[in-house]
Design an enzyme around this catalytic site. Structure first.
Site, mmCIF file in Angstrom:
data_model
loop_
_atom_site.group_PDB
_atom_site.id
_atom_site.type_symbol
_atom_site.label_atom_id
_atom_site.label_comp_id
_atom_site.label_asym_id
_atom_site.label_seq_id
_atom_site.Cartn_x
_atom_site.Cartn_y
_atom_site.Cartn_z
ATOM 1 N N HIS A 184 -35.943 -7.367 4.101
ATOM 2 C CA HIS A 184 -34.724 -6.565 4.245
ATOM 3 C C HIS A 184 -34.540 -6.139 5.700
ATOM 4 O O HIS A 184 -33.407 -5.880 6.125
ATOM 5 C CB HIS A 184 -34.799 -5.310 3.370
ATOM 6 C CG HIS A 184 -34.776 -5.580 1.902
ATOM 7 N ND1 HIS A 184 -35.928 -5.863 1.198
ATOM 8 C CD2 HIS A 184 -33.761 -5.623 1.001
ATOM 9 C CE1 HIS A 184 -35.613 -6.064 -0.080
ATOM 10 N NE2 HIS A 184 -34.314 -5.919 -0.221
ATOM 11 N N ASP A 256 -31.310 -15.080 -1.994
ATOM 12 C CA ASP A 256 -31.519 -13.638 -1.994
ATOM 13 C C ASP A 256 -30.333 -13.017 -1.252
ATOM 14 O O ASP A 256 -29.529 -13.726 -0.628
ATOM 15 C CB ASP A 256 -32.841 -13.293 -1.317
ATOM 16 C CG ASP A 256 -33.427 -11.975 -1.796
ATOM 17 O OD1 ASP A 256 -32.690 -11.188 -2.423
ATOM 18 O OD2 ASP A 256 -34.613 -11.714 -1.525
#
Length: 492
Positions: A184, A256
């Site tokens: 992230h 993702d």
């Protein structure tokens, strides 16, 4: 190719997010124009309650047979139970138990809950082999560190979810378990050659493919021996070469979330979307905050790439065909019953205890550990059964004050992944030095195990894990499958 035809092909690759408990008009209009589906996020207010979620998905279904996807692992990463914690233990607990029949039952029940709420694509299970103790993003989300153990539980989890009529999505290809960074926030790297990848990371993914997994999610990680400096999500070598070619997978490949820095930080989401499709991805998970204007910019960038010859229409047609096959699979009726009793049963059986748990009316000290971005703000700990538990910041807590609270009473110290936080280990060491009779409860991975206390490892911090540990500590009577309780005297 005409613009309307091209736009429809591009739309087929999109899984869009939106805020609130009802889909806005731009989402419904997009579904009518061929957008494949949506991704639901608890942080967006998409899951206000079970009834609210069902109403939301019914509204989506009124427009089209949309893919309704969610990131529900049934463990620490939960969206259905984001307000309370999951009634099912996660992968680490199921791996510690190592009973594939139970893993299958848990995922079949989870699938039944999802399908009942109108969700048909679940971004689970994690096929990662967690070999890095300090992994900040996987941890208890993986079944374990042994490839063969992970593989057999991946088979059970995929089979359970899909028997309930929910498409499983094995993740994060080519494996996020050996990383020590959070994708992230940055681009993790795995220093592994191709033979090591084959005998470690690929074992669970091969098992998922053999089990008929309907989708596989890519990871925003680089493997220099395979992808060079490029994240796997954007790498033809990873998706078209390894996954499609070597492993022979021809199902749907999902990215993702593209808003993650490891995927789009250097180039922006629209360009990352183009490169992911060119690499061989079929469905683009955009992230949680990419709404109407962002979706329009992404669509326009992909269409421009086709016109410029950087991305072929044939590549998009391949994706559209795979997505159509997935929707056809979902159209076949499948039913399964919700079996929540298996969650608590599995959590109880997964607990590992060292030393004596002879405690009565203990003082409970809970060291507050931050959740990673994937887990989010899901409650954990003994609060539901011990409202007087003391939450502490390990960096500022006064050990003497905590010890004074426990004068004349048993002391229970609760941690979550203590091996990752030096301040937590230091405070626990101080407390246990003064109170060697204390009980230490680890609700993350049991990597750091001090020898001076009774030790309880739950392998997860779900509501089921906490309830099972609370029963062992005498904080609550044992719950029966019928929903009642057995008091300590009744349980003998």
């Amino acid at each position: 190719m005409s613009d309307p035809s091209l736009e429809r092909l591009v739309n087929a690759t999109l899984l869009v997010p939106f805020p609130g408990a009802a889909a806005p008009r731009w989402v419904l209009e997009g579904l009518e124009r061929g957008v494949s589906g949506v991704t639901l996020f608890a942080i967006n207010g998409n899951v206000p309650s079970a009834g609210g979620l069902t109403a939301l998905t019914a509204g989506l279904r009124a427009t089209s047979e949309a893919l309704v996807s969610i990131d529900e692992e049934g463990g620490d990463v939960t969206r259905l139970a984001h307000e309370t914690g999951s009634p099912y233990p996660g992968s680490a607990a199921l791996g510690a138990l190592d009973d594939t029949a139970t893993t299958w039952r848990v995922h079949r029940s989870l699938g039944a809950e999802l399908r009942g709420a109108g969700v048909n694509l679940d971004f689970a299970p994690s096929a990662d082999v967690n070999t890095a103790d300090d992994n900040p993003i996987i941890g208890t989300r993986a079944f374990g560190s042994d490839p063969e153990l992970v593989a057999r539980h991946i088979t059970a989890a995929v089979s359970g979810l899909q028997e309930a009529g929910v498409a499983a999505c094995a993740k994060h290809f080519p494996g996020h378990g050996a990383t020590s960074q959070d994708s992230h926030l940055e681009v993790p790297s795995i220093d592994a050659d191709l033979p090591l990848l084959e005998r470690r990371e690929m074992v669970p993914f091969r098992a998922a493919i053999e089990a008929g997994v309907q989708s596989i999610m890519t990871a925003h990680i680089r493997v220099p021996a395979l992808t060079g400096a490029t994240p796997a999500t954007l790498s033809p070598a990873a998706i078209t070469g390894l996954l499609r070619g070597t492993l022979g997978y021809d199902g749907v490949v999902v990215t993702d979330a593209l808003d993650m820095r490891a995927a789009s930080g250097a180039m922006g989401i629209p360009e990352a979307a183009v490169r992911a499709l060119a690499a061989g991805a079929d469905l683009l998970c955009l992230g949680s905050k990419e709404y109407e204007d962002s979706v329009r910019a992404i669509r326009e960038q992909i269409m421009a790439a086709v016109r410029e010859g950087r991305l072929s229409a044939e590549r998009l047609e391949e994706s559209a065909a795979r997505i159509a096959a997935l929707k056809a699979w979902l159209a076949v009726p499948r039913t399964a019953e919700v079996d929540r009793a298996v969650g608590l049963e599995a959590a109880r059986r997964a607990i590992r205890v060292t030393g004596s748990l002879s405690v009565a009316a203990p003082v409970i000290v809970e060291l507050q550990a931050p959740s990673n971005i994937a887990v989010g703000p899901v409650p954990w700990g003994f609060g539901p059964w011990a409202p007087d538990a003391v939450p502490v910041d390990a960096e500022t807590a006064d050990p003497d004050e905590l010890l004074a609270r426990a004068t004349g009473r048993p002391l229970v110290v609760v941690v979550r992944d203590a091996h990752r936080y030096a301040g937590h280990r230091a405070l626990v060491t101080t407390l246990l030095s003064a109170r060697p009779d204390a009980v230490l409860v680890e609700m993350g991975l049991p990597v750091w195990r001090p020898e001076t206390a009774a030790y309880v490892a739950t392998y997860g911090a779900t509501r089921a894990n906490a309830r099972a540990a609370a029963e062992l500590l005498g904080l609550v009577g044992e719950e029966t499958e019928a929903g009642g309780t057995i008091t300590s005297s009744e349980a003998g």
